[in-house]
Design an enzyme around this catalytic site. Structure first.
Site, PDB file in Angstrom:
ATOM      1  N   HIS A 168       0.782  -1.227  -0.076  1.00  0.00           N
ATOM      2  CA  HIS A 168       0.174   0.077   0.031  1.00  0.00           C
ATOM      3  C   HIS A 168       0.738   1.355  -0.143  1.00  0.00           C
ATOM      4  O   HIS A 168       0.558   2.205  -0.497  1.00  0.00           O
ATOM      5  CB  HIS A 168      -0.989  -0.047   1.230  1.00  0.00           C
ATOM      6  CG  HIS A 168      -1.743   1.236   1.368  1.00  0.00           C
ATOM      7  ND1 HIS A 168      -2.830   1.283   0.682  1.00  0.00           N
ATOM      8  CD2 HIS A 168      -1.761   2.237   2.095  1.00  0.00           C
ATOM      9  CE1 HIS A 168      -3.362   2.470   0.820  1.00  0.00           C
ATOM     10  NE2 HIS A 168      -2.936   3.317   1.798  1.00  0.00           N
TER      11      HIS A 168
ATOM     12  N   HIS B  70      -9.797   3.002   0.259  1.00  0.00           N
ATOM     13  CA  HIS B  70      -9.901   2.497   1.513  1.00  0.00           C
ATOM     14  C   HIS B  70     -10.776   1.358   1.430  1.00  0.00           C
ATOM     15  O   HIS B  70     -11.650   1.300   2.036  1.00  0.00           O
ATOM     16  CB  HIS B  70     -10.458   3.587   2.495  1.00  0.00           C
ATOM     17  CG  HIS B  70      -9.596   3.774   3.432  1.00  0.00           C
ATOM     18  ND1 HIS B  70      -9.997   3.783   4.954  1.00  0.00           N
ATOM     19  CD2 HIS B  70      -8.361   4.138   3.886  1.00  0.00           C
ATOM     20  CE1 HIS B  70      -9.246   4.314   5.808  1.00  0.00           C
ATOM     21  NE2 HIS B  70      -7.889   4.094   5.243  1.00  0.00           N
TER      22      HIS B  70
END
Length: 757
Positions: free
Chosen positions: A65, A116
């Site tokens: 990420h 997200h």
């Protein structure tokens, strides 16, 4: 006084000195998501084993990420695109917290889209809420005032139990956080497909406005300058959060690892916005960084790496909500509503006076050095001593193997054009009612009504318009427009073309409102990078996006990559979401998306082909996915956009054609306005209504403006076809069928309320 952790016994603290003298200690590198070779590389960089705090920093910063270690090799090609928009050079681009572009009159706009996804599956409300909070802080960090948000969402089937679990919470989280901040939600999508079951996509975007001279960058420069942490206190929520959670594949029965999802406080974020903007106006900020994924590990290493290369931080000065947190936990915590600023010593009193005024806690936790090292102390003991660039920017880079999957040829050979299709007027009518009621094409008011779309009073267009639009200047009426789009079904059939079609649709949607498309931000959502087929999809999508931006003459300003979006062996549809931002000189002269009056002429712009593969009709009527997506013609898209801009003041409405084809566009324009239409189609009525060919729009004009429209179409080389006239209370296709608008609206509006209550 802020809570701080008490000093541990010296024998239990893993300091740099201890690490140097204890090289063989077992460390939990695998549990923190590191591979064996990555752990060995850290040891090589440091010349010793890492301390526990250093291991925590590297693990979160080298996660997929944060480091983009599987995607960097493909993302670098976006640097081949000229870094300027159709009206001027970019002010900030890839590598910054968010892109910034000039929009004229001394104004600039910052915008970005991020994901997200996994946190929103684990804890839907807070996962989505903190996604909004994080993207808003990215915009603040550039010196911009946030003015609007957007939310492209993807869910599993509407009738699935888990969709009923995650969707209400996600929507409430997006709306609750944005509404409390006082930011209008002006755009986005809600798409349903079985591949998102167990792995919803929650992408969040934000637009901010600033004057050119207010631009701020993330760097720590100036030896002796102070490092200030301000905002909320650091807690145990979000330890390892998105940085680890978004870097792993979910097991079929749920997440294998469930790090704590961050907890948001929008009221603190509102104070943080106003406080930060006043700090900028006061000229007391030399550098700034928001704390999002990887928290303090990210902020300290990125600021130091982008500046003079050195920083000394006293971690025990960090204000805590939980005094029992260890140094590792403080460095990994992704607690929300925090910012880090670099401040000259002579400005610190003024800085702290402003934070006090806004009731925002601030602490000086360190200083900038010229050592080229990031040194972090804990109660006088050094627990981190690393070259910051190795943490923030020089992490592992993988050239993952990728290959066109064996099943791709068979998938593309199975075209939807061969499927049984409606032939009679009654069948065409039934198809229209079936499609407008389908989850992907139905009215999304159940979702969008939970968002405040008009707060601040500058919203010009919002859902269900083709694009969102906000006014930037109340005197000149300068404005900006944004659209986010992606058809994952097209991307599955051909990821190169699918990414280009996503860009083309967003580009077209911005143009229908009368805005000039300027720049792109992307949010690239894919499955596991360890699957060569997924990496092929990703590589092809990046290549397609780059080639399309080159041809359209617009840059990629930045974006986000989200990998490991799959449950067990089931990857999501490749979903390269593209946001296009445009500028309009006078929002009062925008073109609406719906019919405005009776007795106006309806005209189709562009060419319709028998392109049904990947279409909503194929999905809804046959549960079919196969064939080739609609043809990409970027020259036609550019010509259409230029025509639509020239039609401002002439066209009374303009609506792009995409999912559901002409039938859906006509139905939406009629249902929302309450004004019917009567059209006639040449050739195959089914293809004319339901094909999803790109580079098309439907416009209305007064009868007296038809010749001017014809001349403009000829000038821009855009085919036009007269379809019919607005008016009445039915949608009618001559010789085929007619549907009362009330019946059409009933089918369109009841799907989500019936399913979700």
């Amino acid at each position: 006084m802020a809570d701080t952790a008490s000093a541990p016994a010296r024998s239990t603290l893993d300091t740099v000195a201890v690490a140097a003298g204890d090289p063989d200690r077992e460390q939990p590198w695998s549990e923190l998501g590191l591979k064996a070779d990555e752990y060995e590389r850290i040891r090589e960089i440091l010349g010793r084993r890492p301390t526990g705090a250093e291991l925590a920093m590297y693990s979160v910063m080298w996660s997929e990420h944060c480091s983009y270690k599987s995607s960097k090799v493909h993302l670098k090609q976006f640097g081949e695109i000229p870094q300027e928009t159709p009206i001027g050079p970019m002010l900030a681009g890839i590598g910054e917290n968010a892109g910034v572009i000039d929009i004229g009159q001394g104004y600039a706009v910052s915008f970005k889209v991020e994901s997200h996804n996994h946190p929103s599956y684990v804890e839907p409300y807070q996962g989505a809420a903190t996604g909004v909070g994080g993207i808003v802080r990215d915009i603040i960090a550039m010196g911009a005032r946030p003015v609007a948000v957007v939310d492209p969402l993807r869910f599993g089937p509407l009738d699935a139990d888990d969709t009923h679990r995650v969707l209400p919470g996600i929507v409430a989280g997006v709306g609750g956080y944005g509404n409390c901040l006082g930011l209008p939600n002006i755009g986005g999508e809600a798409v349903f497909d079985e591949t998102y079951l167990g792995n919803p996509l929650v992408n969040a975007g934000c637009i901010g406005v600033l004057r050119h001279e207010d631009l701020h960058l993330a760097k720590a420069s100036g030896e002796g300058n102070l490092v200030v942490l301000y905002g909320a206190r650091t807690g145990g929520d979000g330890i390892g959060g998105v940085s680890v959670l978004a870097s792993e594949t979910f097991d079929a029965d749920g997440p294998a690892k469930r790090p704590s999802v961050q907890v948001g406080d929008p009221f603190m974020e509102k104070l943080l916005i106003e406080c930060t903007l006043e700090l900028f106006r006061a000229g007391v900020v030399a550098g700034i960084q928001d704390l999002g994924g990887a928290g303090l590990s990210c902020a300290t290493s990125e600021l130091a790496s982008a500046g003079d290369g050195g920083m000394h931080v006293h971690l025990d000065k960090v204000p805590l909500r939980d005094s029992t947190l260890s140094p590792e936990e403080i460095l990994m915590s992704e607690s929300q509503e925090r910012m880090m600023a670099v401040v000259e010593p002579g400005d610190i009193a003024a800085f702290l006076a402003i934070t006090t005024k806004w009731d925002v806690e601030a602490s000086v936790i360190g200083e900038v050095t010229e050592t080229g090292r990031l040194v972090i102390d804990w109660h006088g003991e050094t627990v981190v001593d690393v070259p910051p660039r190795t943490v923030a920017h020089d992490g592992p880079v993988y050239e993952r193997p990728y290959a066109r999957p064996e099943w791709q040829d068979a998938l593309q050979a199975d075209g939807a054009e061969k499927l049984a299709r409606p032939a009679t007027g009654d069948e065409l009518r039934a198809t229209l009612l079936q499609l407008v009621a389908s989850p992907n094409l139905c009215d999304k008011s159940w979702i969008t009504d939970q968002y405040d779309r008009y707060v601040q009073g500058n919203t010009v267009l919002a859902q269900p318009a083709d694009s969102g639009m906000v006014r930037v200047d109340e005197e000149t009426h300068l404005g900006v427009s944004i659209s986010t789009d992606c058809n994952g079904r097209f991307a599955k059939l051909d990821p190169y073309a699918g990414a280009q079609l996503a860009l083309a649709e967003a580009y077209r949607n911005v143009a229908t409102g009368g805005a000039l498309p300027l720049a792109v931000s992307d949010c690239l959502n894919f499955g596991s990078p360890e699957d060569p087929a997924v990496m092929w999809q990703f590589a092809e999508a990046c290549r397609g996006l780059k080639d399309a931006c080159l041809e359209l003459g617009i840059p990629v300003t930045g974006g986000n990559v989200s990998l490991y979006n799959q449950t067990g062996e089931t990857a999501i549809l490749p979903t390269p979401v593209v946001a296009v931002l445009g500028v309009i000189e006078d929002v009062r002269r925008r073109t609406p998306s719906t019919f405005q009056a009776a007795d106006e002429r309806i005209v189709l712009l562009g060419t319709t082909r028998e392109e049904l593969s990947g279409s909503e009709w194929a999905k809804v009527a046959h549960d079919h996915l196969g064939g080739l997506p609609p043809r990409v013609d970027l020259r036609a898209e550019r010509n259409l956009a230029r025509l639509l801009k020239d039609l401002v003041g002439i066209a009374t409405s303009a609506h792009d054609l995409s999912d559901g084809g002409l039938a859906q566009a006509l139905a939406e324009a009629a249902m929302v306005s309450g004004i019917g239409a009567r059209v006639s189609l040449e050739g195959d009525a089914f293809v004319g209504l339901y094909a999803e060919s790109a580079a098309r729009a439907v416009v209305t004009v007064d009868a007296g403006d038809l010749e001017e429209l014809r001349a403009l179409c000829a000038r821009h080389d855009v085919p036009m076809t007269e379809l019919g006239t607005t008016g009445g209370d039915v949608l009618a296709v001559e010789g085929q069928f007619e549907v009362p608008l009330g019946e059409l609206r009933e089918a369109w509006t009841t799907t989500l309320p019936s399913a979700l209550g």
